[in-house]
Design a protein around this motif. Structure first.
Motif, PDB file in Angstrom:
ATOM      1  N   VAL A 164       0.836  -1.205   0.000  1.00 49.79           N
ATOM      2  CA  VAL A 164       0.000   0.000   0.000  1.00 49.79           C
ATOM      3  C   VAL A 164       0.872   1.257   0.000  1.00 49.79           C
ATOM      4  O   VAL A 164       0.616   2.202  -0.754  1.00 49.79           O
ATOM      5  CB  VAL A 164      -0.967  -0.001   1.210  1.00 49.79           C
ATOM      6  N   LEU A 165       1.928   1.260   0.828  1.00 49.99           N
ATOM      7  CA  LEU A 165       2.792   2.434   0.903  1.00 49.99           C
ATOM      8  C   LEU A 165       3.560   2.677  -0.399  1.00 49.99           C
ATOM      9  O   LEU A 165       3.873   3.817  -0.734  1.00 49.99           O
ATOM     10  CB  LEU A 165       3.760   2.299   2.076  1.00 49.99           C
ATOM     11  N   MET A 166       3.874   1.641  -1.137  1.00 48.64           N
ATOM     12  CA  MET A 166       4.561   1.813  -2.416  1.00 48.64           C
ATOM     13  C   MET A 166       3.573   2.119  -3.546  1.00 48.64           C
ATOM     14  O   MET A 166       3.932   2.777  -4.521  1.00 48.64           O
ATOM     15  CB  MET A 166       5.378   0.567  -2.765  1.00 48.64           C
ATOM     16  N   LEU A 167       2.349   1.657  -3.402  1.00 51.49           N
ATOM     17  CA  LEU A 167       1.348   1.924  -4.441  1.00 51.49           C
ATOM     18  C   LEU A 167       0.846   3.366  -4.414  1.00 51.49           C
ATOM     19  O   LEU A 167       0.477   3.913  -5.457  1.00 51.49           O
ATOM     20  CB  LEU A 167       0.166   0.970  -4.311  1.00 51.49           C
ATOM     21  N   LEU A 168       0.821   3.987  -3.241  1.00 55.20           N
ATOM     22  CA  LEU A 168       0.312   5.355  -3.150  1.00 55.20           C
ATOM     23  C   LEU A 168       1.056   6.334  -4.059  1.00 55.20           C
ATOM     24  O   LEU A 168       0.428   7.015  -4.874  1.00 55.20           O
ATOM     25  CB  LEU A 168       0.296   5.832  -1.706  1.00 55.20           C
TER      26      LEU A 168
END
Length: 178
Positions: free
Chosen positions: A86-90
């Protein structure tokens, strides 16, 4: 250590570095040149920042060190693989979403401008750099690169996150971090 994921992260770090360099060049060289040209009558108006410019700059700044640390870091900062995803997709989704919105706005603006000049023999193309005059051509190339390279960087980041979720982490969970 999974060599495929390591190689993919190296590639994504390289693309993120290219994206970062283009974003820095756009904001440090192109925008001041556009504003200077508007003062001298070369361009019709000054460049105005909008929220998307800040979102692209912040996402580019976050993505590069995150991938550099994911390659050479000894210990994972986020232990849960879904939280890391999630943190890399944002930032990746910000890069893609904002730039696609900008492309849509550019196409609508050029279409409206071409329709408002029906007798004009030359139609403006939205993403061409037909001007071959030194600095103007360079400005145009960087402006087009600033539009499309963040999309490429975002897609590579999404691919890396999907591969990491599917194949597992770069470091074995049993590996000790000393």
């Amino acid at each position: 250590m999974a060599p495929a994921i390591f190689g993919l992260r190296l590639w994504v770090a390289f693309v993120a570095l290219v994206n970062f360099i283009i974003i820095i060049t756009f904001h440090a060289y192109v925008i001041p040149s556009i504003n200077k040209g508007a003062d001298e009558g070369e361009f019709s108006q000054h460049y105005e920042y909008y929220w998307g410019d800040y979102a692209i700059a912040i996402a580019s700044v976050v993505l590069l060190p995150a991938y550099i640390y994911s390659i050479w870091g000894k210990k994972s900062l986020v232990s849960n693989k879904y939280a890391r995803a999630v943190l890399m997709l944002l930032p990746a989704l910000f890069l893609i979403g904002v730039q696609i919105h900008q492309i849509d706005d550019t196409i609508k603006f050029i279409k409206m401008r071409n329709e408002s000049r029906p007798g004009h023999q030359y139609k403006t193309e939205p993403f061409s750099c037909a001007i071959r005059d030194g600095d103007l051509y360079t400005i145009c190339i960087f402006a087009r690169s600033e539009t499309f390279v963040p999309i490429v960087a975002g897609f590579f980041a999404i691919i890396e996150v999907a591969v990491t979720l599917f194949r597992g982490p770069l470091h074995s969970p049993k590996e000790t971090y000393l």
